[in-house]
Design a protein around this motif. Structure first.
Motif, PDB file in Angstrom:
ATOM      1  N   THR A 127       8.017   4.254  -0.024  1.00 16.17           N
ATOM      2  CA  THR A 127       7.069   5.174   0.617  1.00 16.17           C
ATOM      3  C   THR A 127       7.402   6.619   0.252  1.00 16.17           C
ATOM      4  O   THR A 127       6.514   7.428  -0.027  1.00 16.17           O
ATOM      5  CB  THR A 127       7.101   4.993   2.145  1.00 16.17           C
ATOM      6  N   LEU A 128       8.682   6.946   0.246  1.00 17.36           N
ATOM      7  CA  LEU A 128       9.112   8.294  -0.104  1.00 17.36           C
ATOM      8  C   LEU A 128       8.907   8.582  -1.586  1.00 17.36           C
ATOM      9  O   LEU A 128       8.554   9.706  -1.963  1.00 17.36           O
ATOM     10  CB  LEU A 128      10.590   8.464   0.272  1.00 17.36           C
ATOM     11  N   ALA A 143       6.237   8.902  -7.684  1.00 17.37           N
ATOM     12  CA  ALA A 143       6.905   8.604  -8.956  1.00 17.37           C
ATOM     13  C   ALA A 143       6.382   7.317  -9.574  1.00 17.37           C
ATOM     14  O   ALA A 143       6.479   7.122 -10.798  1.00 17.37           O
ATOM     15  CB  ALA A 143       8.416   8.519  -8.754  1.00 17.37           C
ATOM     16  N   PHE A 144       5.821   6.427  -8.759  1.00 16.87           N
ATOM     17  CA  PHE A 144       5.308   5.147  -9.257  1.00 16.87           C
ATOM     18  C   PHE A 144       3.779   5.138  -9.338  1.00 16.87           C
ATOM     19  O   PHE A 144       3.189   4.112  -9.671  1.00 16.87           O
ATOM     20  CB  PHE A 144       5.792   4.011  -8.351  1.00 16.87           C
ATOM     21  N   GLY A 145       3.160   6.255  -8.994  1.00 16.41           N
ATOM     22  CA  GLY A 145       1.720   6.363  -9.133  1.00 16.41           C
ATOM     23  C   GLY A 145       0.927   5.522  -8.164  1.00 16.41           C
ATOM     24  O   GLY A 145      -0.165   5.054  -8.505  1.00 16.41           O
ATOM     25  N   ILE A 146       1.429   5.312  -6.977  1.00 14.88           N
ATOM     26  CA  ILE A 146       0.708   4.515  -5.986  1.00 14.88           C
ATOM     27  C   ILE A 146       0.406   5.371  -4.762  1.00 14.88           C
ATOM     28  O   ILE A 146       1.079   6.382  -4.507  1.00 14.88           O
ATOM     29  CB  ILE A 146       1.503   3.251  -5.577  1.00 14.88           C
ATOM     30  N   LEU A 161      -0.993  -2.154  -7.676  1.00 16.90           N
ATOM     31  CA  LEU A 161       0.401  -2.579  -7.543  1.00 16.90           C
ATOM     32  C   LEU A 161       0.874  -3.325  -8.789  1.00 16.90           C
ATOM     33  O   LEU A 161       2.025  -3.160  -9.224  1.00 16.90           O
ATOM     34  CB  LEU A 161       0.546  -3.467  -6.309  1.00 16.90           C
ATOM     35  N   VAL A 162      -0.016  -4.138  -9.366  1.00 18.64           N
ATOM     36  CA  VAL A 162       0.333  -4.837 -10.609  1.00 18.64           C
ATOM     37  C   VAL A 162       0.509  -3.829 -11.737  1.00 18.64           C
ATOM     38  O   VAL A 162       1.468  -3.909 -12.532  1.00 18.64           O
ATOM     39  CB  VAL A 162      -0.750  -5.877 -10.959  1.00 18.64           C
ATOM     40  N   LYS A 163      -0.374  -2.849 -11.826  1.00 20.17           N
ATOM     41  CA  LYS A 163      -0.298  -1.822 -12.865  1.00 20.17           C
ATOM     42  C   LYS A 163       0.989  -0.999 -12.737  1.00 20.17           C
ATOM     43  O   LYS A 163       1.587  -0.606 -13.742  1.00 20.17           O
ATOM     44  CB  LYS A 163      -1.513  -0.903 -12.763  1.00 20.17           C
ATOM     45  N   ALA A 164       1.425  -0.751 -11.487  1.00 19.91           N
ATOM     46  CA  ALA A 164       2.658   0.009 -11.266  1.00 19.91           C
ATOM     47  C   ALA A 164       3.909  -0.815 -11.549  1.00 19.91           C
ATOM     48  O   ALA A 164       5.014  -0.265 -11.555  1.00 19.91           O
ATOM     49  CB  ALA A 164       2.692   0.529  -9.836  1.00 19.91           C
ATOM     50  N   GLY A 165       3.746  -2.127 -11.773  1.00 24.71           N
ATOM     51  CA  GLY A 165       4.891  -2.979 -12.068  1.00 24.71           C
ATOM     52  C   GLY A 165       5.732  -3.316 -10.863  1.00 24.71           C
ATOM     53  O   GLY A 165       6.921  -3.620 -10.987  1.00 24.71           O
ATOM     54  N   LEU A 166       5.120  -3.305  -9.694  1.00 22.66           N
ATOM     55  CA  LEU A 166       5.854  -3.618  -8.470  1.00 22.66           C
ATOM     56  C   LEU A 166       5.675  -5.077  -8.048  1.00 22.66           C
ATOM     57  O   LEU A 166       6.505  -5.606  -7.311  1.00 22.66           O
ATOM     58  CB  LEU A 166       5.410  -2.682  -7.346  1.00 22.66           C
ATOM     59  N   ALA A 220      13.559   7.932  -4.769  1.00 22.89           N
ATOM     60  CA  ALA A 220      13.505   8.405  -3.381  1.00 22.89           C
ATOM     61  C   ALA A 220      14.491   9.540  -3.151  1.00 22.89           C
ATOM     62  O   ALA A 220      14.185  10.525  -2.466  1.00 22.89           O
ATOM     63  CB  ALA A 220      13.790   7.252  -2.423  1.00 22.89           C
ATOM     64  N   GLU A 221      15.681   9.426  -3.735  1.00 21.07           N
ATOM     65  CA  GLU A 221      16.679  10.488  -3.583  1.00 21.07           C
ATOM     66  C   GLU A 221      16.206  11.775  -4.261  1.00 21.07           C
ATOM     67  O   GLU A 221      16.383  12.882  -3.726  1.00 21.07           O
ATOM     68  CB  GLU A 221      18.012  10.035  -4.183  1.00 21.07           C
ATOM     69  N   ALA A 222      15.594  11.627  -5.446  1.00 20.10           N
ATOM     70  CA  ALA A 222      15.044  12.807  -6.124  1.00 20.10           C
ATOM     71  C   ALA A 222      13.940  13.457  -5.287  1.00 20.10           C
ATOM     72  O   ALA A 222      13.828  14.689  -5.231  1.00 20.10           O
ATOM     73  CB  ALA A 222      14.504  12.406  -7.498  1.00 20.10           C
TER      74      ALA A 222
END
Length: 403
Positions: free
Chosen positions: A44-45, A49-52, A106-111, A154-156
């Motif tokens: 969530t944070l 970065a993952f485009g979702i 979600l599939v496109k993001a590779g999750l 998330a840390e970044a």
């Protein structure tokens, strides 16, 4: 199931889906484990970065909820196979068309990965012992394999948010200073054609501060506020609004603070000489003549009894008239009274009367909206002979007496 399906049912193959499928085939099963709720919180944070989007995350949370265990383990079967109807209910009644769109994201993001059955349905086949032998649906293993990447992102993001917060706080504090300096310049009489652009830039910065800022925007806003603050200080220096008082702590320089009670201060001396010249007198009054600006006032102890706050602000208290005038010089900036207004008050009332007036203003500070403007008006009245601080002082309550 030896072969992992790479192509979706009734849909075109995409490069992200192929890449995810290859990663799943080529990565051997290991000991990776992750708490699903902690992993979702980190994602969530780090979602940008993952485009979702947050809606994509809501669908992912609904998918993960169909896994029977809280901990995702690489040695377990991580394929979930809910129907669209069941998944839509877990996603708070999301429409099926919307659901499909977020699943594709979600599939496109590779999750997640799709493992479609021969007929496109989601189901699980059980073996002789009742356990699941193969399942068709959405594989959560990509989410588990990217847990480390998610934590780093998330840390970044936490670091980025901390920098944005620090820049925003610094900008807010500087804008507060800018507002106060603008009020000071307005009170000092800076022409509108000079003050107007400064106020306009201040308003523009405030509008920018209301938006949700990224790091670059926060940095630009911070630099712009620093530039405006510097321009404000330049205007103050140029207009002589800032009165610098050099208070040295060196004992060898203490003589500059000593004033004989027999001496007439220079501004009062000039005023006396002017009146003597107008009246035709040839000699100034002898040294030690009672101070004219004290004639309408009680003794200093009674003044301090009525004006307690000014003494409380001075370490060691106030012992004489010189101490009172020095205390007024110290307290004056705290009340927002500019140097030009203070010089006007001293020249038109006398130093002692101006100090007593300021002490009275300090006592009534809670009900006086603009002390600088108020003192300016009293100075004009004093020049016209319509004001002395005596009545103002006597209207204050003496400590220990009833109101």
């Amino acid at each position: 199931m030896k072969h992992i399906t790479m192509t979706p049912f009734a849909a075109r193959m995409t490069a992200p889906a192929l890449k995810t499928a290859r990663v799943l085939e080529e990565t051997p099963r290991g000991t990776a484990r992750a708490d699903r709720y902690a992993l979702l919180a980190e994602l969530t944070l780090a979602r940008r970065a993952f485009g979702i989007s947050d809606r994509d995350l809501a669908v992912l949370a609904a998918l993960v909820s169909f896994h029977p265990e809280r901990v995702l383990c690489d040695t377990a079967m991580l394929v979930v196979f809910p129907s669209n109807a069941a998944l839509g209910l877990r996603a708070h009644g999301m429409a099926e068309s919307t659901l499909r769109r977020h699943l594709a994201a979600l599939v496109k993001a590779g999750l997640v990965a799709r493992h479609d059955s021969p007929n496109g349905k989601r189901y699980a086949a059980r073996g002789p012992g009742g356990g699941i032998s193969r399942a068709f649906g959405f594989d959560l293993r990509p989410l588990l394999l990217r847990a480390g990447e998610i934590s780093e992102a998330a840390e970044a993001e936490r670091e980025r948010l901390a920098k944005v917060r620090a820049l925003r706080e610094e900008t807010v504090v500087r804008l507060r200073d800018i507002a106060k300096l603008g009020d000071w310049l307005a009170e000092a009489g800076l022409p509108p054609e000079q003050l107007g652009p400064l106020r306009a830039d201040q308003a523009e910065l405030l509008r920018g501060l209301r938006r949700k800022l990224d790091l670059d925007a926060a940095a630009r806003l911070n630099v712009a506020s620093a530039d405006l603050h510097a321009r404000m200080l330049t205007e103050i220096d140029a207009s002589s609004c800032l009165e610098t008082v050099d208070l040295s702590g060196d004992d060898s320089q203490n003589e500059r603070h000593i004033q004989s009670s027999d001496r007439i201060p220079i501004e009062r001396k000039r005023a006396v000489e002017t009146r003597l010249a107008d009246s035709g007198a040839s000699h100034p009054p002898r040294v030690g003549t009672p101070r004219e600006d004290r004639d309408d006032m009680p003794a200093l102890p009674e003044i301090l009894a009525r004006c307690r706050q000014i003494a409380e602000l001075i370490p060691g208290g106030i012992a004489n008239w010189h101490g009172l005038t020095q205390a007024a010089e110290t307290v004056r900036p705290m009340l927002g009274i500019g140097g030009d207004v203070w010089q006007m008050a001293k020249s038109r009332m006398g130093s002692d009367a101006a100090a007593v007036t300021l002490a009275c203003i300090l006592e009534k500070f809670a009900v006086i909206r603009n002390p600088g403007a108020y003192l300016r008006v009293l100075s004009v009245k004093a020049e016209q002979g319509r004001f002395t601080p005596g009545p103002m002082l006597r209207a204050l309550k003496v400590e220990g007496t009833p109101a």
